[in-house]
Enzyme design. Structure first.
Site, mmCIF file in Angstrom:
data_model
loop_
_atom_site.group_PDB
_atom_site.id
_atom_site.type_symbol
_atom_site.label_atom_id
_atom_site.label_comp_id
_atom_site.label_asym_id
_atom_site.label_seq_id
_atom_site.Cartn_x
_atom_site.Cartn_y
_atom_site.Cartn_z
ATOM 1 N N CYS A 312 0.120 6.853 24.648
ATOM 2 C CA CYS A 312 1.189 6.477 25.535
ATOM 3 C C CYS A 312 1.333 5.175 25.892
ATOM 4 C CB CYS A 312 0.776 7.166 27.178
ATOM 5 S SG CYS A 312 0.869 9.214 27.147
ATOM 6 N N PHE A 313 0.341 4.452 25.546
ATOM 7 C CA PHE A 313 0.376 3.040 25.745
ATOM 8 C C PHE A 313 0.183 2.183 24.275
ATOM 9 C CE2 PHE A 313 -1.899 5.146 29.393
ATOM 10 C CZ PHE A 313 -0.584 4.742 30.167
#
Length: 343
Positions: A312-313
């Site tokens: 996600c990051f």
């Protein structure tokens, strides 16, 4: 009656003893809230990231779920493509070229090269020109080799349709060969007109219609689907390292490993690190996140550990390997065998 009065007095006394403790609770709550605030913000940040990634996966699953042409009839699919193009979040799918050529220019050569070449009615005995094509057939060659009715095969390779009423029983004459080629091109470009128009309306509801006049169909395709090749140079310009100095050999080993990967393995690395198999187009690279590569503190058995990541990051955590060969082996093992959301 006296027992009831005694019980009531005991209850009042207990309530009076509990009241000061209850009055102190509101004063303690702000302190607890202040202590929990950083942790709560981090939790919410991760939840938002996971939800955004999950929505991307839902969009991809919707597109991959059904290959039938009716899937394009929903304008919502066009809105998803428009949103992806503006968010610099390319779809993990290769869309048929006609989706873009019908909305942003193009010709039959871009849509279907084999059909385009066949409509030139090329002479089998002539030499090829600069485009790899022979000269056009003569009348005698046409009459000898061509037995064509006014029909054509659609993009699925099976469906045969008439290009004009009653065309299945009408033979194409030498004088009408160019008109037949025009009818075939027209039929092929309009075979999915209703579905493509629905997607275009969805796109235009997100991206201004006037913006498409500035783009070729290939540029539109790149903005929606991203770059088909994973560029190591592009990754270099969007990567920061943590836990190592700028001249540490681990950094160079990392890039040398990615450069030695095949195109397929680079795509798997991007899927492993970011949850997507394609980079955004060159026009959108100022919008996409930086990859953060963190080399972890030394462990007793670092060479036996595998890399991990937070998709996600776009965060990759690398153990401190003792050699480039070990780094190459461990990273390749990770990208080929792990495809979960948070690896």
């Amino acid at each position: 009656h006296q027992q009831q009065q005694q019980q009531a007095e005991q209850q009042q006394q207990q309530a009076a003893e509990q009241q000061p403790a209850e009055q102190q609770q509101p004063a303690e709550q702000p302190q607890r809230a202040e202590q929990q605030q950083p942790a709560e913000q981090e939790r919410r940040r991760r939840v938002v990231g996971h939800k955004r990634k999950a929505q991307d996966d839902v969009d991809d699953a919707d597109i991959d779920a059904d290959s039938d042409r009716s899937m394009y009839a929903e304008p919502g699919r066009g809105r998803r493509r428009g949103a992806r193009s503006r968010r610099a979040a390319p779809l993990n799918v290769t869309m048929v070229d006609s989706l873009y050529t019908s909305g942003a220019g193009g010709d039959l050569m871009d849509l279907d090269y084999s059909t385009w070449a066949s409509l030139h009615f090329l002479s089998p005995t002539s030499q090829s020109d600069s485009r790899g094509l022979q000269q056009e057939m003569t009348r005698d060659e046409f009459d000898r080799y061509i037995d064509q009715t006014y029909t054509c095969v659609l993009s699925d390779g099976r469906t045969v349709v008439e290009v004009r009423p009653g065309g299945a029983s009408q033979r194409v004459a030498y004088e009408d060969r160019h008109h037949y080629a025009y009818l075939v091109s027209l039929t092929r470009f309009h075979e999915s007109a209703a579905q493509i128009n629905a997607i275009r309306e969805g796109l235009f509801s997100i991206v201004p219609r006037s913006a498409f006049a500035l783009l070729s169909w290939r540029e539109v395709q790149q903005r929606v689907c991203g770059e088909p090749r994973v560029s190591v140079a592009a990754l270099r310009s969007h990567t920061v390292f943590r836990g190592v100095e700028s001249g540490d050999p681990l950094i160079e080993w990392f890039w040398q490993t990615l450069e030695s990967f095949s195109e397929h393995d680079r795509s798997l690395f991007l899927q492993f690190a970011w949850g997507r198999s394609r980079l955004p187009s060159v026009h959108q690279r100022s919008q996409w996140s930086r990859m953060q590569v963190t080399f972890l503190p030394p462990f007793k058995q670092s060479d036996h550990r595998l890399p991990t990541c937070e998709t996600c990051f776009f965060n990759v955590m690398m153990p401190r390997y003792s050699s480039r060969a070990i780094l190459h082996q461990r990273l390749l093992t990770a990208v080929r065998h792990c495809h979960s959301l948070t690896s």
